[in-house]
Design a protein around this motif. Structure first.
Motif, short mmCIF file in Angstrom:
data_model
loop_
_atom_site.label_atom_id
_atom_site.label_comp_id
_atom_site.label_asym_id
_atom_site.label_seq_id
_atom_site.Cartn_x
_atom_site.Cartn_y
_atom_site.Cartn_z
N UNK A 88 0.82 -1.22 0.00
CA UNK A 88 0.00 0.00 0.00
C UNK A 88 0.85 1.27 0.00
N UNK A 89 1.92 1.26 0.79
CA UNK A 89 2.81 2.42 0.83
C UNK A 89 3.45 2.64 -0.53
N UNK A 90 3.84 1.56 -1.18
CA UNK A 90 4.44 1.66 -2.51
C UNK A 90 3.41 2.14 -3.54
N UNK A 91 2.17 1.70 -3.40
CA UNK A 91 1.11 2.10 -4.33
C UNK A 91 0.88 3.61 -4.29
N UNK A 92 0.96 4.20 -3.12
CA UNK A 92 0.76 5.65 -2.99
C UNK A 92 1.85 6.40 -3.76
N UNK A 93 3.10 6.01 -3.55
CA UNK A 93 4.19 6.68 -4.26
C UNK A 93 4.12 6.41 -5.75
N UNK A 94 3.79 5.19 -6.12
CA UNK A 94 3.68 4.85 -7.54
C UNK A 94 2.63 5.72 -8.22
#
Length: 142
Positions: A88-94
């Motif tokens: 989820x954290x990576x999805x936000x930055x992506x």
């Protein structure tokens, strides 16, 4: 027939943990058709493949396309092994990087990257420690 089988070492079961901090193992195993050994193998690949991810990701900063690809790979792999918070954290930055690449003039708040970095460190450490424990368990405890 008996002689043939005597050449093979006895089956040694893998010690697959019931829980790892930051991982939803049950959901990840279910996505892998209920094959816990497949999930355990995927976790090992995650540890191995992403061992240098943080260094590579930090080097990619400033190039939104390269950084987005690094973050996308992490997001996908984290989701596969059940590291949901990391995914989820990576999805936000992506998503933010994708918007920037689409021409939107938006800033990426430093807290987004800090949070992703913290989530990555925690998940990778927990996974690598679990895999390390597997390699040092004495055979008499199997």
């Amino acid at each position: 027939m008996r002689r043939c089988f005597s050449r093979f070492p006895p089956f040694i079961p893998m010690l697959i943990p019931k829980s790892i901090q930051g991982f939803d193992i049950d959901a990840a195993v279910e996505r892998m058709l209920g094959l816990s050994a497949l999930w355990w193998q995927a976790l090992g690949l995650f540890v191995q493949h992403f061992s240098q991810w943080e260094r590579e990701w930090l080097a990619a900063r400033g190039d939104d396309e390269v950084e987005r690809k690094k973050v996308h790979a992490l997001r996908s792999a984290a989701a596969n092994v059940g590291a949901d918070q990391l995914s989820c954290a990576a999805a936000v930055l992506e998503e933010l990087l994708s918007l920037r690449l689409a021409g939107q003039q938006i800033a990426v708040p430093p807290s987004v990257r800090w949070y992703l970095q913290d989530c990555f460190r925690e998940a990778w450490r927990a996974a690598s420690e679990a895999k390390l424990r597997e390699s040092i368990v004495p055979l008499n405890q199997l």
